[in-house]
Write a protein that holds these residues in place. Sequence first.
Motif, PDB file in Angstrom:
ATOM      1  N   GLU A  63       3.319 -10.696 -10.870  1.00  0.00           N
ATOM      2  CA  GLU A  63       2.218 -11.021  -9.959  1.00  0.00           C
ATOM      3  C   GLU A  63       2.364 -10.280  -8.633  1.00  0.00           C
ATOM      4  O   GLU A  63       1.389  -9.743  -8.104  1.00  0.00           O
ATOM      5  CB  GLU A  63       2.167 -12.535  -9.716  1.00  0.00           C
ATOM      6  N   GLY A  64       3.592 -10.229  -8.107  1.00  0.00           N
ATOM      7  CA  GLY A  64       3.837  -9.537  -6.848  1.00  0.00           C
ATOM      8  C   GLY A  64       3.588  -8.046  -6.939  1.00  0.00           C
ATOM      9  O   GLY A  64       2.982  -7.444  -6.045  1.00  0.00           O
ATOM     10  N   ARG A  65       4.018  -7.445  -8.021  1.00  0.00           N
ATOM     11  CA  ARG A  65       3.830  -5.998  -8.186  1.00  0.00           C
ATOM     12  C   ARG A  65       2.365  -5.656  -8.453  1.00  0.00           C
ATOM     13  O   ARG A  65       1.868  -4.617  -8.013  1.00  0.00           O
ATOM     14  CB  ARG A  65       4.746  -5.467  -9.276  1.00  0.00           C
ATOM     15  N   GLU A  66       1.682  -6.520  -9.189  1.00  0.00           N
ATOM     16  CA  GLU A  66       0.257  -6.310  -9.416  1.00  0.00           C
ATOM     17  C   GLU A  66      -0.506  -6.393  -8.088  1.00  0.00           C
ATOM     18  O   GLU A  66      -1.390  -5.576  -7.814  1.00  0.00           O
ATOM     19  CB  GLU A  66      -0.277  -7.356 -10.398  1.00  0.00           C
ATOM     20  N   GLU A  67      -0.143  -7.350  -7.265  1.00  0.00           N
ATOM     21  CA  GLU A  67      -0.776  -7.497  -5.948  1.00  0.00           C
ATOM     22  C   GLU A  67      -0.509  -6.271  -5.082  1.00  0.00           C
ATOM     23  O   GLU A  67      -1.400  -5.785  -4.376  1.00  0.00           O
ATOM     24  CB  GLU A  67      -0.279  -8.770  -5.258  1.00  0.00           C
ATOM     25  N   GLN A  68       0.719  -5.737  -5.133  1.00  0.00           N
ATOM     26  CA  GLN A  68       1.033  -4.519  -4.390  1.00  0.00           C
ATOM     27  C   GLN A  68       0.142  -3.360  -4.839  1.00  0.00           C
ATOM     28  O   GLN A  68      -0.357  -2.600  -4.018  1.00  0.00           O
ATOM     29  CB  GLN A  68       2.501  -4.127  -4.594  1.00  0.00           C
ATOM     30  N   TYR A  69      -0.011  -3.222  -6.139  1.00  0.00           N
ATOM     31  CA  TYR A  69      -0.830  -2.145  -6.694  1.00  0.00           C
ATOM     32  C   TYR A  69      -2.262  -2.258  -6.178  1.00  0.00           C
ATOM     33  O   TYR A  69      -2.859  -1.278  -5.732  1.00  0.00           O
ATOM     34  CB  TYR A  69      -0.805  -2.189  -8.224  1.00  0.00           C
ATOM     35  N   LYS A  70      -2.811  -3.465  -6.225  1.00  0.00           N
ATOM     36  CA  LYS A  70      -4.185  -3.688  -5.763  1.00  0.00           C
ATOM     37  C   LYS A  70      -4.314  -3.411  -4.266  1.00  0.00           C
ATOM     38  O   LYS A  70      -5.306  -2.829  -3.824  1.00  0.00           O
ATOM     39  CB  LYS A  70      -4.625  -5.117  -6.077  1.00  0.00           C
ATOM     40  N   THR A  71      -3.311  -3.819  -3.503  1.00  0.00           N
ATOM     41  CA  THR A  71      -3.316  -3.558  -2.061  1.00  0.00           C
ATOM     42  C   THR A  71      -3.298  -2.057  -1.797  1.00  0.00           C
ATOM     43  O   THR A  71      -4.048  -1.543  -0.959  1.00  0.00           O
ATOM     44  CB  THR A  71      -2.100  -4.234  -1.391  1.00  0.00           C
ATOM     45  N   ALA A  72      -2.441  -1.347  -2.508  1.00  0.00           N
ATOM     46  CA  ALA A  72      -2.349   0.112  -2.346  1.00  0.00           C
ATOM     47  C   ALA A  72      -3.684   0.773  -2.683  1.00  0.00           C
ATOM     48  O   ALA A  72      -4.140   1.670  -1.964  1.00  0.00           O
ATOM     49  CB  ALA A  72      -1.243   0.666  -3.234  1.00  0.00           C
ATOM     50  N   TYR A  73      -4.306   0.318  -3.743  1.00  0.00           N
ATOM     51  CA  TYR A  73      -5.569   0.887  -4.195  1.00  0.00           C
ATOM     52  C   TYR A  73      -6.647   0.779  -3.121  1.00  0.00           C
ATOM     53  O   TYR A  73      -7.490   1.668  -2.982  1.00  0.00           O
ATOM     54  CB  TYR A  73      -6.012   0.176  -5.478  1.00  0.00           C
ATOM     55  N   LYS A  74      -6.606  -0.295  -2.355  1.00  0.00           N
ATOM     56  CA  LYS A  74      -7.614  -0.547  -1.320  1.00  0.00           C
ATOM     57  C   LYS A  74      -7.388   0.279  -0.050  1.00  0.00           C
ATOM     58  O   LYS A  74      -8.274   0.365   0.786  1.00  0.00           O
ATOM     59  CB  LYS A  74      -7.635  -2.038  -0.952  1.00  0.00           C
TER      60      LYS A  74
END
Length: 180
Positions: A63-74
């Motif tokens: 969950e934490g790494r997925e959230e990081q990925y989404k944050t980076a994408y934005k």
Amino acid sequence: MQKKIVLIGGPGTGKTTVLNNLISRDFFCMEEVSREVILKAKEQGVDQLFLTEPLLFSTMLLEGREEQYKTAYKTKHELVFFDRGIPDVHAYMNYFKTSYPPVFLEKSKKYKYDCIFHFSPWDEIHTTDNERYETFEQSVIIDKFLVDAYKELGYKIINVPFGTIEERTNFILNSLSCDL
């Protein structure tokens, strides 16, 4: 176009030190989330969550790494560096011989990275601490599981040579500059 770059390797191979060097050079970086998960668990009285409840620990990491990925994408940053990626989670589960639901592999396939830089085990710099207790020998074995996980997903892995922090950081940046 944004490039998502992951630093992989067993525990104590210098990834975080190089990431910190990238941060000092004003690059956008996503730090390792496992230390945060471990510290939260310790605050709740669980000394080693990844040993007592590996699936829960790994789910929290995912969950934490997925959230990081989404944050980076934005973000509008051209380069985003990650201290470990989503595939690390199922690689560790494989290392611990712990079964996990298909969502772990599905997320590794869904969220793709552009470059993978591998830090080989290096006995000379390997240390342990309160959150990293793996021996050098364990780091070597874990490293193989990590490399296998990324290769199975079709990633080309670039090996970072041993050297000073500056040399390793410059190697990564020089390797990227030919693609920019």
